[in-house]
Scaffold this motif. Sequence first.
Motif, mmCIF file in Angstrom:
data_model
loop_
_atom_site.group_PDB
_atom_site.id
_atom_site.type_symbol
_atom_site.label_atom_id
_atom_site.label_comp_id
_atom_site.label_asym_id
_atom_site.label_seq_id
_atom_site.Cartn_x
_atom_site.Cartn_y
_atom_site.Cartn_z
ATOM 1 N N MET A 95 0.828 -1.201 0.000
ATOM 2 C CA MET A 95 0.000 0.000 0.000
ATOM 3 C C MET A 95 0.867 1.258 0.000
ATOM 4 O O MET A 95 2.054 1.218 0.337
ATOM 5 N N ASN A 96 0.250 2.365 -0.343
ATOM 6 C CA ASN A 96 0.833 3.677 -0.126
ATOM 7 C C ASN A 96 0.172 4.276 1.112
ATOM 8 O O ASN A 96 -0.945 3.879 1.498
ATOM 9 N N THR A 97 0.853 5.216 1.755
ATOM 10 C CA THR A 97 0.267 5.893 2.905
ATOM 11 C C THR A 97 0.281 7.401 2.685
ATOM 12 O O THR A 97 1.165 7.937 2.012
ATOM 13 N N ILE A 98 -0.748 8.034 3.227
ATOM 14 C CA ILE A 98 -0.795 9.495 3.273
ATOM 15 C C ILE A 98 -0.981 9.889 4.732
ATOM 16 O O ILE A 98 -1.656 9.195 5.486
ATOM 17 N N ASP A 99 -0.359 10.980 5.124
ATOM 18 C CA ASP A 99 -0.327 11.378 6.526
ATOM 19 C C ASP A 99 -0.897 12.775 6.659
ATOM 20 O O ASP A 99 -0.458 13.703 5.961
ATOM 21 N N MET A 100 -1.862 12.943 7.555
ATOM 22 C CA MET A 100 -2.474 14.247 7.777
ATOM 23 C C MET A 100 -1.455 15.253 8.293
ATOM 24 O O MET A 100 -1.621 16.465 8.134
ATOM 25 N N GLY A 101 -0.387 14.739 8.917
ATOM 26 C CA GLY A 101 0.642 15.618 9.443
ATOM 27 C C GLY A 101 0.229 16.238 10.764
ATOM 28 O O GLY A 101 -0.718 15.807 11.424
ATOM 29 N N ASP A 102 0.942 17.259 11.149
ATOM 30 C CA ASP A 102 0.691 17.923 12.417
ATOM 31 C C ASP A 102 -0.648 18.642 12.392
ATOM 32 O O ASP A 102 -1.000 19.302 11.400
ATOM 33 N N VAL A 103 -1.401 18.520 13.479
ATOM 34 C CA VAL A 103 -2.725 19.135 13.545
ATOM 35 C C VAL A 103 -2.653 20.633 13.300
ATOM 36 O O VAL A 103 -3.515 21.215 12.627
ATOM 37 N N ASP A 104 -1.606 21.279 13.813
ATOM 38 C CA ASP A 104 -1.498 22.736 13.686
ATOM 39 C C ASP A 104 -1.319 23.191 12.242
ATOM 40 O O ASP A 104 -1.566 24.364 11.931
ATOM 41 N N SER A 105 -0.874 22.270 11.378
ATOM 42 C CA SER A 105 -0.689 22.654 9.972
ATOM 43 C C SER A 105 -1.819 22.148 9.085
ATOM 44 O O SER A 105 -1.746 22.255 7.861
ATOM 45 N N SER A 106 -2.874 21.597 9.698
ATOM 46 C CA SER A 106 -4.016 21.078 8.942
ATOM 47 C C SER A 106 -5.205 22.025 9.083
ATOM 48 O O SER A 106 -5.175 22.997 9.841
ATOM 49 N N SER A 107 -6.291 21.702 8.372
ATOM 50 C CA SER A 107 -7.499 22.523 8.448
ATOM 51 C C SER A 107 -8.185 22.429 9.800
ATOM 52 O O SER A 107 -9.075 23.222 10.100
ATOM 53 N N VAL A 108 -7.775 21.459 10.620
ATOM 54 C CA VAL A 108 -8.315 21.377 11.981
ATOM 55 C C VAL A 108 -8.020 22.668 12.734
ATOM 56 O O VAL A 108 -8.832 23.148 13.525
ATOM 57 N N SER A 109 -6.849 23.250 12.468
ATOM 58 C CA SER A 109 -6.473 24.492 13.148
ATOM 59 C C SER A 109 -7.370 25.659 12.736
ATOM 60 O O SER A 109 -7.409 26.688 13.403
ATOM 61 N N LYS A 110 -8.107 25.465 11.628
ATOM 62 C CA LYS A 110 -9.038 26.506 11.172
ATOM 63 C C LYS A 110 -10.446 26.274 11.695
ATOM 64 O O LYS A 110 -11.366 27.025 11.364
ATOM 65 N N GLY A 111 -10.605 25.215 12.482
ATOM 66 C CA GLY A 111 -11.909 24.941 13.062
ATOM 67 C C GLY A 111 -12.695 23.847 12.373
ATOM 68 O O GLY A 111 -13.872 23.638 12.698
#
Length: 316
Positions: A68-84
């Motif tokens: 398989m290939n993997t994709i990683d959401m990465g750090d929460v602070d650099s994702s759209s989660v930080s935008k709410g």
Amino acid sequence: MMRQDHLITATQLSRDDIETVLDRARAVADDPAAYADRHAGRVLALCFFEPSTRTRMSFDSAAKRLGMNTIDMGDVDSSSVSKGESLSDTVRVIEGYADAIVLRHPSEGAATLAGERVDVPVVNAGDGAGQHPSQTLLDLHTIREDHGLDDLTIGIMGDLKYGRTVHSLAAALTEFDANQHFISPESLRLPRSVRFDLHETGAQIREHEEIEPVLDELDVLYVTRIQKERFPDENEYHRVAGEYRIDAETLEAADDDLTVMHPLPRVDEIAPDVDEADHARYFQQAHNGVPVRMALLDTLLENANPDGDEGTGVDR
């Protein structure tokens, strides 16, 4: 045969489910080449809202060893989660990129919500102080390789209140003939809800504040870290931190065949002089995360794609 869409909690697993995954994990460990490229073309999404080393890396390694290939959401602070962005929206978006999702989140129930929102398999990689069922599977694999899972006496020591690995393992062991001893300070006893669920299954459990009275009875000693990050009151943490610790001298009273386990990371609850003892299995336990999670992903994807269709991770 295990027939599950998601792996959210250890309580959803029957004895047959557990043995299906563990039998496959043993086959993977014996002949990993036979499973290479088994899921080529599929994509695993790693969504970790909390820090992780072993769980994240072993899922990444397991997926890649399956092709398989993997994709990683990465750090929460650099994702759209930080935008709410809500968790519900996040997983519904990621569903369009991947064939399965591994989710760690600080809130209990987060994985349940995710599983209700998406059609691809979701694996709960830890939801706050709730559950961590894939850790339980690798714990059970480690125990089974040493002792089997029936006619077993296990001691679980440390943070039983906030320890999600403890809650999952205790639940899964009720599917087997296991005597469970829980060793902790009064303030870190098993939550009442967990004790109630265990009693409802007829589980054989006993609670203690000291290890010494039961140590020589144990086949397995499962030690856990006192988790500072789970304590709402830092003063409470400092009162109990370091109170439950084992070293080589402690283990002199143990049976020669005792297996010592720990989900890691450790702080000082297992002294370094235990590492070279024959009892120590915690590094092998961590290594077992790869074949067990390979087996788990293989089983979930097989169930999700019974006709063997190649995944695309898009246009879902």
